[in-house]
Design a protein around this motif. Sequence first.
Motif, PDB file in Angstrom:
ATOM      1  N   TRP A   1     138.724  18.045 -78.690  1.00 45.71           N
ATOM      2  CA  TRP A   1     139.552  17.072 -79.260  1.00 45.71           C
ATOM      3  C   TRP A   1     140.447  17.721 -80.290  1.00 45.71           C
ATOM      4  O   TRP A   1     139.850  18.666 -81.090  1.00 45.71           O
ATOM      5  CB  TRP A   1     138.669  16.029 -80.077  1.00 45.71           C
TER       6      TRP A   1
ATOM      7  N   VAL B   1     147.233  15.461 -73.247  1.00 46.84           N
ATOM      8  CA  VAL B   1     146.665  16.784 -73.195  1.00 46.84           C
ATOM      9  C   VAL B   1     147.636  17.779 -73.240  1.00 46.84           C
ATOM     10  O   VAL B   1     148.630  17.643 -72.704  1.00 46.84           O
ATOM     11  CB  VAL B   1     145.977  16.838 -71.747  1.00 46.84           C
TER      12      VAL B   1
ATOM     13  N   LEU C   1     143.393  15.377 -76.364  1.00 44.13           N
ATOM     14  CA  LEU C   1     142.911  16.597 -75.709  1.00 44.13           C
ATOM     15  C   LEU C   1     143.488  17.885 -75.929  1.00 44.13           C
ATOM     16  O   LEU C   1     144.607  17.923 -75.158  1.00 44.13           O
ATOM     17  CB  LEU C   1     142.254  16.162 -74.392  1.00 44.13           C
TER      18      LEU C   1
END
Length: 345
Positions: free
Chosen positions: A68, A79, A118
């Motif tokens: 994270w 992401v 992410l």
Amino acid sequence: MQNRQGELSALTLPTSAEGVSENHRARSVGIGRAHAKAILLGEHAVVYGAPALALPVPQLTVTASAGWSSRTPGDPGGVSFTMTGSPSRPMMTQASDSLSRLTAEFKTAMDVADIPRLDVIIDGAIPHGRGLGSSAACARAVVFALADLFGRDLSESAAFDLVQTAENVAHGRSSGVDARAVGATAPLRFQAGRASELSIGCDGLFIIADSGVVGRTKDAVELLREGFQRHTGAQERFVHRATQLTDEAGHALAGGRPQQLGARLTDYHDLLRAAGLSTHRIDRLVEAALTAGSLGAKITGGGLGGCVIALTQPVQAREVTARLHEAGAVQTWAVPLRGLADHAR
């Protein structure tokens, strides 16, 4: 070193990860690994149903770290991907496209809720665009890093399907041999989506030589397809000859006949060269290896650049390696046949 520490610090789990439930946070960082591969025989023909033989190259590895991040990534999927080193911008863009698709497919397959922020860092030693499976290895490492992060069990079958998702984005129609081989612990025979371990009855070393020129797989695929379309029966003749050489090489490998195995390697190079998939630089490397005493040598991978692979007895390895460098190889690696089955992921 400071930049590397800064990248890794971005993977530290925040004290509050908005949108992430506690049961999803099995770990603060997930780790996944994969390795390179080299095709012994079967390039291009494998897409048309012929067999291919692939060799794991365990000393060239990729490690992915997923976790994270408190930063807001730029892509809409939440992401971000960072590759260590200095990849070219086109490579980074292509990799991000395929890996973003991979991440989305992973979330669906593993029943993971949409997760913000992410961050994935990929640290790899596989040179890009050399036919050594760098894109598949990156994808496999990312898949297992995500599985580790989310505490999910991932079967080899599921991992293969996910890596294939990324490979099809990166390369178009992908045979699947790379997706299998970058996680293999022994040489493989691959055909029509099915893989089996090869028996090894030979001693010897495979010397892989990097030409320093990025291969052009998509161009090679198109060049071959155009040739098949222009000449009636060309596809059938190519696939038949490729199948014959690959099967003979597999039997020679299992039966302890290194001279025959080497001869089939060289014959397959001649097949690819006749199809226009080699280059003058690659041909010089092949000739240098053979002149130095290699039992056989060929281009490996998609073609129009990339690497050469040469089979040699250990006593000739030093001479073959030296001659490859003199002929223009920018780096070389030695992969012993014995001991590959002991390699662990």
